[in-house]
Design a protein around this motif. Structure first.
Motif, PDB file in Angstrom:
ATOM      1  N   HIS A  21       0.825  -1.223   0.000  1.00 49.09           N
ATOM      2  CA  HIS A  21       0.000   0.000   0.000  1.00 49.09           C
ATOM      3  C   HIS A  21       0.856   1.268   0.000  1.00 49.09           C
ATOM      4  CE1 HIS A  21      -3.367  -2.631   0.521  1.00 49.09           C
ATOM      5  NE2 HIS A  21      -2.999  -3.014   1.725  1.00 49.09           N
ATOM      6  N   ILE A  22       1.807   1.300  -0.941  1.00 42.17           N
ATOM      7  CA  ILE A  22       2.735   2.428  -1.007  1.00 42.17           C
ATOM      8  C   ILE A  22       2.064   3.657  -1.616  1.00 42.17           C
ATOM      9  CG2 ILE A  22       4.869   3.279  -2.076  1.00 42.17           C
ATOM     10  CD1 ILE A  22       5.366   1.249   0.136  1.00 42.17           C
ATOM     11  N   ARG A  23       2.287   4.784  -0.972  1.00 43.06           N
ATOM     12  CA  ARG A  23       1.909   6.080  -1.531  1.00 43.06           C
ATOM     13  C   ARG A  23       3.164   6.952  -1.555  1.00 43.06           C
ATOM     14  NH1 ARG A  23      -2.609   9.531  -2.191  1.00 43.06           N
ATOM     15  NH2 ARG A  23      -2.168  11.737  -1.824  1.00 43.06           N
ATOM     16  N   LYS A  24       3.382   7.615  -2.676  1.00 47.36           N
ATOM     17  CA  LYS A  24       4.485   8.564  -2.762  1.00 47.36           C
ATOM     18  C   LYS A  24       3.951   9.871  -3.312  1.00 47.36           C
ATOM     19  CE  LYS A  24       8.543  10.436  -2.756  1.00 47.36           C
ATOM     20  NZ  LYS A  24       9.133  10.877  -1.461  1.00 47.36           N
ATOM     21  N   GLU A  25       3.977  10.890  -2.448  1.00 50.46           N
ATOM     22  CA  GLU A  25       3.542  12.233  -2.837  1.00 50.46           C
ATOM     23  C   GLU A  25       4.725  13.171  -2.719  1.00 50.46           C
ATOM     24  OE1 GLU A  25       0.134  15.589  -1.705  1.00 50.46           O
ATOM     25  OE2 GLU A  25       0.095  13.605  -0.758  1.00 50.46           O
ATOM     26  N   PHE A  26       4.994  13.911  -3.793  1.00 50.74           N
ATOM     27  CA  PHE A  26       6.121  14.833  -3.792  1.00 50.74           C
ATOM     28  C   PHE A  26       5.719  16.168  -3.155  1.00 50.74           C
ATOM     29  CE2 PHE A  26       7.282  11.903  -7.246  1.00 50.74           C
ATOM     30  CZ  PHE A  26       8.557  11.535  -6.800  1.00 50.74           C
ATOM     31  N   ALA A  27       6.723  16.971  -2.853  1.00 59.84           N
ATOM     32  CA  ALA A  27       6.494  18.238  -2.149  1.00 59.84           C
ATOM     33  C   ALA A  27       5.565  19.172  -2.921  1.00 59.84           C
ATOM     34  CB  ALA A  27       7.833  18.933  -1.890  1.00 59.84           C
ATOM     35  N   ASN A  28       5.547  19.045  -4.259  1.00 59.91           N
ATOM     36  CA  ASN A  28       4.685  19.922  -5.073  1.00 59.91           C
ATOM     37  C   ASN A  28       3.246  19.422  -5.155  1.00 59.91           C
ATOM     38  OD1 ASN A  28       4.842  17.742  -6.778  1.00 59.91           O
ATOM     39  ND2 ASN A  28       5.814  18.832  -8.467  1.00 59.91           N
ATOM     40  N   GLY A  29       2.954  18.318  -4.433  1.00 62.29           N
ATOM     41  CA  GLY A  29       1.599  17.788  -4.403  1.00 62.29           C
ATOM     42  C   GLY A  29       1.331  16.677  -5.411  1.00 62.29           C
ATOM     43  N   THR A  30       2.284  16.414  -6.309  1.00 62.43           N
ATOM     44  CA  THR A  30       2.120  15.332  -7.287  1.00 62.43           C
ATOM     45  C   THR A  30       2.132  13.982  -6.587  1.00 62.43           C
ATOM     46  OG1 THR A  30       3.209  16.609  -9.027  1.00 62.43           O
ATOM     47  CG2 THR A  30       3.103  14.222  -9.339  1.00 62.43           C
ATOM     48  N   VAL A  31       1.137  13.165  -6.841  1.00 64.83           N
ATOM     49  CA  VAL A  31       1.081  11.807  -6.279  1.00 64.83           C
ATOM     50  C   VAL A  31       1.597  10.848  -7.351  1.00 64.83           C
ATOM     51  CG1 VAL A  31      -0.377  10.016  -5.286  1.00 64.83           C
ATOM     52  CG2 VAL A  31      -0.867  12.431  -4.812  1.00 64.83           C
ATOM     53  N   ALA A  32       2.805  10.316  -7.140  1.00 65.00           N
ATOM     54  CA  ALA A  32       3.429   9.435  -8.133  1.00 65.00           C
ATOM     55  C   ALA A  32       2.893   8.009  -8.021  1.00 65.00           C
ATOM     56  CB  ALA A  32       4.941   9.441  -7.955  1.00 65.00           C
ATOM     57  N   LEU A  33       2.675   7.554  -6.798  1.00 65.88           N
ATOM     58  CA  LEU A  33       2.164   6.201  -6.540  1.00 65.88           C
ATOM     59  C   LEU A  33       1.079   6.276  -5.481  1.00 65.88           C
ATOM     60  CD1 LEU A  33       5.595   4.317  -6.194  1.00 65.88           C
ATOM     61  CD2 LEU A  33       4.052   4.151  -8.162  1.00 65.88           C
ATOM     62  N   ASP A  34       0.055   5.458  -5.616  1.00 60.47           N
ATOM     63  CA  ASP A  34      -0.983   5.410  -4.591  1.00 60.47           C
ATOM     64  C   ASP A  34      -1.530   3.989  -4.485  1.00 60.47           C
ATOM     65  OD1 ASP A  34      -2.562   6.557  -2.588  1.00 60.47           O
ATOM     66  OD2 ASP A  34      -4.258   6.783  -3.960  1.00 60.47           O
ATOM     67  N   ASP A  35      -1.519   3.450  -3.275  1.00 59.27           N
ATOM     68  CA  ASP A  35      -1.988   2.089  -3.009  1.00 59.27           C
ATOM     69  C   ASP A  35      -1.274   1.087  -3.929  1.00 59.27           C
ATOM     70  OD1 ASP A  35      -3.420   0.256  -1.532  1.00 59.27           O
ATOM     71  OD2 ASP A  35      -5.134   0.265  -2.888  1.00 59.27           O
ATOM     72  N   PHE A  36       0.034   1.261  -4.029  1.00 59.27           N
ATOM     73  CA  PHE A  36       0.857   0.423  -4.901  1.00 59.27           C
ATOM     74  C   PHE A  36       1.417  -0.743  -4.087  1.00 59.27           C
ATOM     75  CE2 PHE A  36       4.965  -0.729  -6.772  1.00 59.27           C
ATOM     76  CZ  PHE A  36       4.626  -0.905  -8.102  1.00 59.27           C
ATOM     77  N   SER A  37       1.048  -1.950  -4.455  1.00 60.90           N
ATOM     78  CA  SER A  37       1.507  -3.140  -3.726  1.00 60.90           C
ATOM     79  C   SER A  37       2.059  -4.166  -4.700  1.00 60.90           C
ATOM     80  CB  SER A  37       0.352  -3.774  -2.939  1.00 60.90           C
ATOM     81  OG  SER A  37      -0.121  -2.906  -1.933  1.00 60.90           O
TER      82      SER A  37
END
Length: 255
Positions: free
Chosen positions: A10-26
């Motif tokens: 359940h990986i989420r990666k959100e960058f400082a500028n608000g871009t969500v690169a990954l969400d609920d990635f397993s």
């Protein structure tokens, strides 16, 4: 079934500028497999590799190593560009990670030369990057990643900039190297054909935010060669991967 080497949960990666690169990635990565991450540009494939390598931190979720180890040990990384030091010979470029581990050049030399022989560059050990072709530069980069004898090799679209003949040759070489070193590989690509030729399993990703939309087993034995491209299983798996990829892109277009 091989043991799980690494789990992304359940990986989420959100960058400082608000871009969500990954969400609920397993996903789970099994020891000894060749796993490709296939998806369009901007779907977070490279981000996933960087998280696994410990080059970036997750925003949520967890990365675990059930069989022991950590994100900062036992990993080799081959980037999209060879990123060689232009002022250093092939030997010294490959020596770099061992130097950072505290090995002297003399201690490291047998391992460096063994690895250069493995990638077919033993005769180019004293040459500088400017004297090498694009494919040879990438071989140096692969040697530099393999010289530490990693358990896990991360490859971020390493052949994307190369011509098709060189790319096919390096595809064959990386399969040979994988078997020779018994290394687990996670390979990022947006080429359906490359992913099917190389992989034991393909994870298809959709973009923004990056997530898994399909998992495809490539049910063909190794070693593989050009003949594999003419088989029914290759054609059928390419079709399945292509359909999954187009489905993911269509879904994104409707967002």
């Amino acid at each position: 079934m091989s043991r799980t080497l690494i789990s992304l949960v359940h990986i989420r990666k959100e960058f400082a500028n608000g871009t969500v690169a990954l969400d609920d990635f397993s996903m789970d990565v099994r020891e000894g497999e060749f796993l490709s991450l296939l998806g369009p540009s901007g779907c977070g494939k490279s981000t996933a590799l960087r998280l696994i390598a410990g080059l970036a931190d997750v925003s949520a979720g967890a990365i675990t190593w059930p069989s022991g180890g950590s994100a900062r040990s036992g990993i080799g990384f081959v980037f999209q560009e060879p990123t060689l030091m232009p002022w250093a010979s092939v030997i010294d470029n490959v020596y770099l990670p061992l130097k950072l581990k505290g090995l002297s050049r003399t201690e490291a030399m047998p391992r460096i030369m063994d690895t250069l022989a493995l990638v077919g560059l033993a005769d180019f050990a004293k040459v500088y990057p400017r004297e090498l072709s694009g494919g040879m530069k990438m071989r140096v980069s692969i040697a530099r990643a393999l010289v530490t004898e990693p358990k896990l090799l991360l490859m971020d679209e390493p052949f994307a900039a190369l011509d098709e003949i060189t790319r096919f040759k390096l595809n064959d070489d990386i399969l040979r190297l994988k078997e020779a070193r018994n290394v687990t590989v996670i390979f990022v690509t947006h080429s359906v054909y490359e992913s099917v030729y190389l992989s034991s399993r393909i994870i298809v990703m959709a973009a923004r935010p990056g997530r898994v939309v399909a998992e495809i087993a490539v049910d063909a034995p190794y070693p593989r060669n050009e003949d594999f491209r003419a088989t029914a299983i290759y054609t059928e798996t390419c079709k399945a991967a292509s359909q999954a990829l187009h489905g993911a892109m269509a879904a994104h277009d409707h967002l």
